[in-house]
Design an enzyme around this catalytic site. Structure first.
Site, mmCIF file in Angstrom:
data_model
loop_
_atom_site.group_PDB
_atom_site.id
_atom_site.type_symbol
_atom_site.label_atom_id
_atom_site.label_comp_id
_atom_site.label_asym_id
_atom_site.label_seq_id
_atom_site.Cartn_x
_atom_site.Cartn_y
_atom_site.Cartn_z
ATOM 1 N N GLY A 236 0.787 -1.230 0.000
ATOM 2 C CA GLY A 236 0.000 0.000 0.000
ATOM 3 C C GLY A 236 0.812 1.269 0.000
ATOM 4 O O GLY A 236 0.258 2.369 -0.137
ATOM 5 N N GLU A 271 4.576 -6.239 1.812
ATOM 6 C CA GLU A 271 4.461 -6.607 0.404
ATOM 7 C C GLU A 271 4.353 -5.378 -0.492
ATOM 8 O O GLU A 271 3.300 -5.085 -1.055
ATOM 9 C CB GLU A 271 3.211 -7.468 0.175
ATOM 10 C CG GLU A 271 3.140 -8.751 0.955
ATOM 11 C CD GLU A 271 1.764 -9.390 0.832
ATOM 12 O OE1 GLU A 271 0.925 -8.855 0.069
ATOM 13 O OE2 GLU A 271 1.522 -10.400 1.489
ATOM 14 N N PRO A 272 5.407 -4.602 -0.661
ATOM 15 C CA PRO A 272 5.312 -3.461 -1.580
ATOM 16 C C PRO A 272 5.167 -3.935 -3.020
ATOM 17 O O PRO A 272 5.782 -4.914 -3.440
ATOM 18 C CB PRO A 272 6.648 -2.738 -1.368
ATOM 19 C CG PRO A 272 7.587 -3.826 -0.950
ATOM 20 C CD PRO A 272 6.755 -4.761 -0.105
ATOM 21 N N ARG A 274 3.425 -1.296 -5.837
ATOM 22 C CA ARG A 274 3.489 0.000 -6.514
ATOM 23 C C ARG A 274 4.784 0.740 -6.187
ATOM 24 O O ARG A 274 5.418 1.320 -7.072
ATOM 25 C CB ARG A 274 2.289 0.855 -6.083
ATOM 26 C CG ARG A 274 2.216 2.220 -6.759
ATOM 27 C CD ARG A 274 1.146 3.102 -6.122
ATOM 28 N NE ARG A 274 -0.125 2.410 -6.055
ATOM 29 C CZ ARG A 274 -1.010 2.369 -7.056
ATOM 30 N NH1 ARG A 274 -0.730 2.970 -8.192
ATOM 31 N NH2 ARG A 274 -2.148 1.722 -6.920
ATOM 32 N N ARG A 310 -5.568 3.351 -16.414
ATOM 33 C CA ARG A 310 -5.757 3.898 -15.062
ATOM 34 C C ARG A 310 -6.466 5.251 -15.046
ATOM 35 O O ARG A 310 -7.321 5.483 -14.177
ATOM 36 C CB ARG A 310 -4.421 3.983 -14.325
ATOM 37 C CG ARG A 310 -3.790 2.621 -14.046
ATOM 38 C CD ARG A 310 -2.583 2.713 -13.129
ATOM 39 N NE ARG A 310 -2.991 3.035 -11.772
ATOM 40 C CZ ARG A 310 -2.836 4.212 -11.199
ATOM 41 N NH1 ARG A 310 -2.281 5.218 -11.853
ATOM 42 N NH2 ARG A 310 -3.240 4.401 -9.963
ATOM 43 N N CYS A 340 -12.784 5.440 -29.416
ATOM 44 C CA CYS A 340 -14.043 6.153 -29.627
ATOM 45 C C CYS A 340 -14.855 6.173 -28.332
ATOM 46 O O CYS A 340 -15.918 5.564 -28.214
ATOM 47 C CB CYS A 340 -14.826 5.488 -30.752
ATOM 48 S SG CYS A 340 -16.280 6.412 -31.255
#
Length: 410
Positions: A236, A271-272, A274, A310, A340
């Site tokens: 996180g 648990e990294p 990102r 994202r 589109c």
């Protein structure tokens, strides 16, 4: 002492001449990942938690080059699906070191994990529903398990990633002691696991540590009657996507997390995901259209929401820089792709060094959940990915062709 590498890499820090050469050689849109930066980010994080077991959360980026780099750096791998388990093994991971966090796992996923554990009893399976443990037992599994708990506190950059308060994730907090007693007779209960959210920066850190403290308290409760090997607090920890956001001071983060955890006999796991890969990768995209309208100057590029979803999915901010002419006067522009749909926009009315047709733009912080969420909308083949490591450059993912898009059709 923290790792000496800079805590965040901005778009201006990349070698623009090198990026231009890569785009000329490999075409656009193009993902570019710096494997040295991946290793530096992991080492900096691990240095802030010298007493913890730091694993990499593979779902952020499962590219083999990234996984292999992290394994060589000393990381173990945490996986959230059977495919991630297999990809970690293909990259060189010892299956006995893997941790599989099952979220509503399909039958195939559980079958794969149970078969893998038969030959590799060090594999740990984390369940977030009583039903998952029942399904494991029905398959004859009696090995290592951990309980994913729901601390009731969610943190992070968007409500869609605040997993700590989402009923989809984890066993309700108050049910955990009774479940631990049940599982002790059926499996080798080795750990407690939780994940509160994603993209946590300093403004969210106190709430995040409050969730960590709650998980640690449950760890101490379970420890009184069970011999736990670890308490896993998930990941996180974020990186600044906006130019005016400050990066995490990992010395401060380490101290706050240790205070929140307090005394535990069990090993602390983190648990990294990102944090390790986000600023290590960017997307290169070419300008193909400039349209002046009363409402906006629209800059059309060859990347799209199929390349990076994202912004469309989360409203995420990604920095954008004109690699061809960073010194031009900045004009407010809207940058969008060829899909589109009005969702195919990377920014609206944002100052960017005035783009012209055939300019090369860079979209930053694309390493986490960038290529992982790339898709083939509008029958667009997914882009190539090149890795840079020191002075070396190599293609680590070939550009798809239309034949790749259609080859499974009958």
């Amino acid at each position: 002492m923290s790792h000496p590498s800079p805590p965040v890499r901005r778009l201006a820090d990349w070698d623009h001449d090198r990026l231009s050469r890569l785009a000329a050689e490999h075409g656009t849109p193009l993902y570019v990942v710096d494997l040295d930066r991946v290793a530096e980010n992991y080492e900096r994080f691990a240095a802030a938690f010298p007493d913890a077991h730091v694993m990499y959360a593979a779902k952020a980026h499962t590219g083999r080059a990234v996984l292999s780099t992290l394994l060589e750096t000393g990381a173990d791998i945490e996986c959230a699906a059977w495919g991630e388990l297999q990809r970690a093994i293909d990259a060189g991971a010892d299956p006995d070191t893997l941790q599989y966090t099952a979220v509503n796992p399909p039958d195939h996923d559980l079958d794969y994990a149970v078969d893998l554990a038969a030959d590799h009893p060090g594999l740990t399976i984390t369940g977030g529903a009583r039903d998952t443990f029942d399904r494991l037992e029905a398959r004859g599994y009696d090995g290592r398990v951990a309980i994913r708990i729901n601390p009731g506190i969610g943190t992070g950059h968007h409500e869609k990633v605040a997993t700590g308060k989402d009923a989809k994730f984890g066993i309700p907090y108050d049910e955990v002691p009774d479940l631990a007693a049940e599982l002790d007779d059926r499996f080798d209960l080795v750990g407690i696991h939780a994940h509160a959210g994603s993209g946590v920066l300093h403004d969210d850190l106190d709430d995040h540590c409050r969730a960590i403290a709650k998980v640690a308290e449950m760890g101490r409760t379970v420890e009184r009657s069970h011999d736990l090997e670890f308490v896993d607090f998930g990941g996180g920890f974020g990186v600044p996507y906006r130019e005016d956001e400050e990066p995490l001071d990992m010395d401060v983060v380490g101290e706050k997390v240790r205070d929140a955890v307090g005394d535990l006999d069990a090993q602390i796991k983190l648990e990294p995901g990102r944090y390790v890969v986000a600023d290590a990768e960017l997307i290169l995209t070419a300008v193909n259209t400039i349209k002046e309208t009363p409402a906006a100057t629209v800059v059309g590029v060859d990347a799209s929401l199929a390349t990076l979803i994202r912004p469309a999915m989360f409203g995420s901010y990604h920095p954008i820089r004109n690699v061809s002419a960073p010194g031009r006067d900045a004009d407010p522009v809207s940058v969008g792709g060829p899909c589109c749909t009005s969702a195919d926009v990377f920014c609206t009315d944002r100052p960017v060094a005035r783009p012209e047709r055939e300019d090369l733009l860079a979209i930053g912080n694309a390493g986490a959940y960038g290529y992982e969420l790339a898709n083939q909308f509008h029958s667009q083949p997914r882009p190539a990915e090149v890795a840079i490591e020191g002075d070396e450059t190599r293609v680590v993912r070939e550009r798809e062709t239309l034949s790749d898009v259609t080859r499974v059709e009958r």
